[in-house]
Design an enzyme around this catalytic site. Sequence first.
Site, PDB file in Angstrom:
ATOM      1  N   HIS A 120      -1.976  -2.483  -5.397  1.00  0.00           N
ATOM      2  CA  HIS A 120      -1.294  -2.632  -6.687  1.00  0.00           C
ATOM      3  C   HIS A 120      -1.914  -3.771  -7.505  1.00  0.00           C
ATOM      4  O   HIS A 120      -2.296  -3.572  -8.666  1.00  0.00           O
ATOM      5  CB  HIS A 120       0.202  -2.901  -6.433  1.00  0.00           C
ATOM      6  CG  HIS A 120       1.017  -3.119  -7.672  1.00  0.00           C
ATOM      7  ND1 HIS A 120       1.802  -2.130  -8.230  1.00  0.00           N
ATOM      8  CD2 HIS A 120       1.190  -4.206  -8.456  1.00  0.00           C
ATOM      9  CE1 HIS A 120       2.401  -2.612  -9.312  1.00  0.00           C
ATOM     10  NE2 HIS A 120       2.053  -3.877  -9.466  1.00  0.00           N
ATOM     11  N   GLU A 121      -2.037  -4.942  -6.900  1.00  0.00           N
ATOM     12  CA  GLU A 121      -2.559  -6.089  -7.663  1.00  0.00           C
ATOM     13  C   GLU A 121      -4.030  -5.902  -8.025  1.00  0.00           C
ATOM     14  O   GLU A 121      -4.451  -6.277  -9.118  1.00  0.00           O
ATOM     15  CB  GLU A 121      -2.351  -7.400  -6.901  1.00  0.00           C
ATOM     16  CG  GLU A 121      -0.891  -7.772  -6.641  1.00  0.00           C
ATOM     17  CD  GLU A 121       0.025  -7.726  -7.869  1.00  0.00           C
ATOM     18  OE1 GLU A 121      -0.448  -7.949  -8.994  1.00  0.00           O
ATOM     19  OE2 GLU A 121       1.225  -7.441  -7.694  1.00  0.00           O
ATOM     20  N   HIS A 130       1.554  -1.081 -15.259  1.00  0.00           N
ATOM     21  CA  HIS A 130       2.569  -0.465 -14.423  1.00  0.00           C
ATOM     22  C   HIS A 130       2.741   0.994 -14.803  1.00  0.00           C
ATOM     23  O   HIS A 130       2.572   1.372 -15.952  1.00  0.00           O
ATOM     24  CB  HIS A 130       3.895  -1.223 -14.543  1.00  0.00           C
ATOM     25  CG  HIS A 130       3.865  -2.505 -13.773  1.00  0.00           C
ATOM     26  ND1 HIS A 130       4.600  -3.605 -14.117  1.00  0.00           N
ATOM     27  CD2 HIS A 130       3.150  -2.842 -12.671  1.00  0.00           C
ATOM     28  CE1 HIS A 130       4.336  -4.575 -13.251  1.00  0.00           C
ATOM     29  NE2 HIS A 130       3.466  -4.145 -12.369  1.00  0.00           N
ATOM     30  N   CYS A 131       3.086   1.791 -13.803  1.00  0.00           N
ATOM     31  CA  CYS A 131       3.182   3.238 -13.979  1.00  0.00           C
ATOM     32  C   CYS A 131       4.627   3.647 -13.741  1.00  0.00           C
ATOM     33  O   CYS A 131       5.309   3.097 -12.878  1.00  0.00           O
ATOM     34  CB  CYS A 131       2.261   3.898 -12.963  1.00  0.00           C
ATOM     35  SG  CYS A 131       2.242   5.688 -13.061  1.00  0.00           S
ATOM     36  N   CYS A 136       3.632   6.390  -7.429  1.00  0.00           N
ATOM     37  CA  CYS A 136       2.326   5.773  -7.705  1.00  0.00           C
ATOM     38  C   CYS A 136       2.328   4.331  -7.228  1.00  0.00           C
ATOM     39  O   CYS A 136       3.300   3.610  -7.415  1.00  0.00           O
ATOM     40  CB  CYS A 136       2.065   5.836  -9.203  1.00  0.00           C
ATOM     41  SG  CYS A 136       0.564   4.996  -9.739  1.00  0.00           S
ATOM     42  N   CYS A 158      -3.318   7.472 -13.244  1.00  0.00           N
ATOM     43  CA  CYS A 158      -3.858   6.110 -13.169  1.00  0.00           C
ATOM     44  C   CYS A 158      -5.324   6.132 -12.757  1.00  0.00           C
ATOM     45  O   CYS A 158      -6.132   5.361 -13.259  1.00  0.00           O
ATOM     46  CB  CYS A 158      -3.055   5.257 -12.196  1.00  0.00           C
ATOM     47  SG  CYS A 158      -1.454   4.763 -12.862  1.00  0.00           S
TER      48      CYS A 158
HETATM   49 ZN   LIG Z   1       2.356  -5.153 -11.019  1.00  0.00          ZN
HETATM   50 ZN   LIG Z   2       0.275   5.904 -11.854  1.00  0.00          ZN
END
Ligand SMILES: [Zn+2]
Ligand SMILES: [Zn+2]
Length: 168
Positions: A120-121, A130-131, A136, A158
Amino acid sequence: LSEVDDRKMLERVVESLRLIYGVETDVTIGQLSEADAAYDGKRKQYDASSLLKAAARRDHSGMTLVLTARDLYVPGFNYVFGYAPGGVGVVSTARLGQRVWGAPSSQELVIQRIVKECVHEVGHLMGLSHCSNHGCVMSFSNSVIDTDRKGSAPCPECMLKLGRSRRL
Ligand SMILES: [Zn+2]
Ligand SMILES: [Zn+2]
């Protein structure tokens, strides 16, 4: 840079970053002593932004992700699992071992959470936001329940965004 000396976990993180983003990661295990200054004695937590500033002062090339056991916050949040406003990102393992519904978290589950938050990071570092897709990896995690629910890779949308920003 990892302040957490857990080779098995680090190998999994490196492997996931390679599989998902095609990036090779050099792992350095050590203490980010400069981050001690980011400690907020009242909150008994570390300010994620000042920790990142401390990390950014270290020599590094390319993207840097700091993995730490320090408990992190950003203003407005009780805690965060990670933070990556740009250039350098951080993931904290402090709260990823939390029990859900009283069930003990297995080592494997904790590793999966750490891997997801690292992916994520690094996604942020690569330009993703952000999604809203809860499956996701780029969806925001308020708690480990969210982390457990989401997948360990970015959704197709993404990945498409990532491909586009890479071509720029
Ligand atoms: Zn984040
Ligand atoms: Zn996504």
